[in-house]
Design an enzyme around this catalytic site. Sequence first.
Site, PDB file in Angstrom:
ATOM      1  N   ASP A   1       0.145   6.864   2.792  1.00 54.17           N
ATOM      2  CA  ASP A   1      -0.878   6.098   3.677  1.00 54.17           C
ATOM      3  C   ASP A   1      -0.915   4.728   2.808  1.00 54.17           C
ATOM      4  O   ASP A   1      -1.170   3.727   3.408  1.00 54.17           O
ATOM      5  CB  ASP A   1      -2.217   6.665   3.815  1.00 54.17           C
ATOM      6  CG  ASP A   1      -2.200   8.100   4.514  1.00 54.17           C
ATOM      7  OD1 ASP A   1      -1.289   8.014   5.560  1.00 54.17           O
ATOM      8  OD2 ASP A   1      -2.984   8.870   4.405  1.00 54.17           O
TER       9      ASP A   1
ATOM     10  N   CYS B   1      14.418   2.810  -6.386  1.00 53.52           N
ATOM     11  CA  CYS B   1      13.638   2.543  -7.370  1.00 53.52           C
ATOM     12  C   CYS B   1      12.849   3.512  -8.167  1.00 53.52           C
ATOM     13  O   CYS B   1      12.024   3.151  -8.917  1.00 53.52           O
ATOM     14  CB  CYS B   1      12.539   1.208  -6.990  1.00 53.52           C
ATOM     15  SG  CYS B   1      11.411   1.515  -5.950  1.00 53.52           S
TER      16      CYS B   1
ATOM     17  N   CYS C   1      11.008   6.866  -3.729  1.00 50.98           N
ATOM     18  CA  CYS C   1      11.932   5.963  -3.424  1.00 50.98           C
ATOM     19  C   CYS C   1      13.184   6.556  -4.030  1.00 50.98           C
ATOM     20  O   CYS C   1      13.528   6.342  -5.255  1.00 50.98           O
ATOM     21  CB  CYS C   1      11.464   4.908  -3.599  1.00 50.98           C
ATOM     22  SG  CYS C   1      12.910   3.464  -3.057  1.00 50.98           S
TER      23      CYS C   1
ATOM     24  N   CYS D   1      10.797  -2.106  -3.333  1.00 47.93           N
ATOM     25  CA  CYS D   1      12.033  -2.631  -3.337  1.00 47.93           C
ATOM     26  C   CYS D   1      12.658  -2.773  -2.026  1.00 47.93           C
ATOM     27  O   CYS D   1      13.577  -3.305  -1.586  1.00 47.93           O
ATOM     28  CB  CYS D   1      12.840  -1.753  -4.248  1.00 47.93           C
ATOM     29  SG  CYS D   1      13.156   0.192  -3.397  1.00 47.93           S
TER      30      CYS D   1
ATOM     31  N   ASP E   1      -4.413   1.236   7.327  1.00 51.79           N
ATOM     32  CA  ASP E   1      -3.500   2.298   7.914  1.00 51.79           C
ATOM     33  C   ASP E   1      -4.224   3.382   8.462  1.00 51.79           C
ATOM     34  O   ASP E   1      -5.208   4.028   7.647  1.00 51.79           O
ATOM     35  CB  ASP E   1      -2.400   2.860   6.908  1.00 51.79           C
ATOM     36  CG  ASP E   1      -1.434   3.847   7.435  1.00 51.79           C
ATOM     37  OD1 ASP E   1      -0.783   3.585   8.312  1.00 51.79           O
ATOM     38  OD2 ASP E   1      -1.879   5.091   7.048  1.00 51.79           O
TER      39      ASP E   1
ATOM     40  N   CYS F   1       9.918   1.419   1.500  1.00 50.92           N
ATOM     41  CA  CYS F   1       9.378   1.192   0.115  1.00 50.92           C
ATOM     42  C   CYS F   1       8.796  -0.355  -0.328  1.00 50.92           C
ATOM     43  O   CYS F   1       9.198  -1.121   0.126  1.00 50.92           O
ATOM     44  CB  CYS F   1      10.240   1.522  -0.744  1.00 50.92           C
ATOM     45  SG  CYS F   1       9.826   1.456  -2.609  1.00 50.92           S
TER      46      CYS F   1
ATOM     47  N   GLU G   1      -2.076  -1.706  12.561  1.00 48.49           N
ATOM     48  CA  GLU G   1      -0.923  -1.564  13.464  1.00 48.49           C
ATOM     49  C   GLU G   1      -1.240  -1.630  15.051  1.00 48.49           C
ATOM     50  O   GLU G   1      -2.354  -1.157  14.949  1.00 48.49           O
ATOM     51  CB  GLU G   1      -0.399  -0.418  13.076  1.00 48.49           C
ATOM     52  CG  GLU G   1       0.566  -0.181  12.027  1.00 48.49           C
ATOM     53  CD  GLU G   1       1.168   1.307  11.614  1.00 48.49           C
ATOM     54  OE1 GLU G   1       2.389   1.460  11.753  1.00 48.49           O
ATOM     55  OE2 GLU G   1       0.362   2.148  11.456  1.00 48.49           O
TER      56      GLU G   1
END
Length: 402
Positions: free
Chosen positions: A352, A345, A342, A326, A186, A323, A270
């Site tokens: 990052d 969860c 989150c 989950c 990332d 997330c 990416e």
Amino acid sequence: MRTAYKRRAYPTPEQAAVLSRTLGCVRLVWNKALGERTRRYRTENAPTSYRETSATLTTWRRGEELTFLSEVSCVPLQQTLRHQQAAFQNFFSGRTRYPRFKSRTARQSAHYTRSAFRMRDGSLILAKTSAPLRFIWSFDHIDVTELNPTMVMVSREPDGRWYVSFAVDAPKPAVPPPTNRAIGLDLGLATFLTTSDGIQIANPRNSARKARSLARYQRRLARCQRGSNNRHKAKAKVARTHRKVRNARQDFLHRTSTALVRSADLIAIEDLNVSGMVRNRRLSRAISDAGWGEFRRQLEYECERAGRSLVAVDRWYPSSKTCSNCGYLLAEVKLSARHWTCPSCRTRHDRDFNAAKNILAAGRVVARDASGDACGADVRRQGSPFPRSVMKQEARARSFGS
């Protein structure tokens, strides 16, 4: 495999005069041919081929107005016409923008093929010169006396330094042993990159470190009178500062990309739209200083040489808002929020690190679905519109395929 070795050259005053004259003729031929191409297309709506430009160059060399073109080797002049033809082909195919005119204050280069130079026992003699061109060779694993280049490029930087590059046909290097490891990357500005293993590499901010000195040299340059010797000296200082920043950035990117390629068999990144992101006035300087596009290019060719796999996840994939535990998808995450919890969860995420784990999971799915070269593959949500964990999707796909 073709590779190149670039070394610094130290021409004598006589050689520098010949090379400077050659660079000036190369620039003149490029600009004149580009102007003729543009004029003909606008007036006659007709394209110009390389054969036509080559015939025009012969006419220029034999004419009285441009008779000085015959004082330099014709090979670099022909090569610049070939490069211009390739530039137009790239433009019409949509890969680059329209070719531009060359400036005498920018970087200059001249390409010599085998008919225009002689390389014997490590000595290089270019056309129209009688003495060998002195250069420094520092590649210990390559014997310069056995070097057999197919092309030699002589270049001069804006700060006055001379370089010579040797293009050679080398055997493909041995593929390193597999590491049985995959990582997701990332990219960022505060931290240059974060891996899915939790490793963070700081952004060196090379341009910001030299910004104060560069601003001082540019103020001195602005106060100098145009055409004066002091202005030439001030311009050389500005160019040297830019060279130091550029070399520091290149060294950092090469070291980082090489370490990553050696440490993993699969690298997921990416597919960032860097050319569009630099249009942001607030972040354009920082994004350009980070060198994301050059880092992607280095990863591509180093992975190809080492037999590694590089996967580019779709740029619209919400890696930062999903997330990794989950699969819950947030509606929005502000850029200033470096951590978030989150709601499903209750897992506390580093922005990052969470994005790097999601990119790795998505990259593994793409690499398994697209055999061979997975670079540039697309990752989009399929099927149910409800957010699901990328890791759970990967496990589900494995269970179905088994």
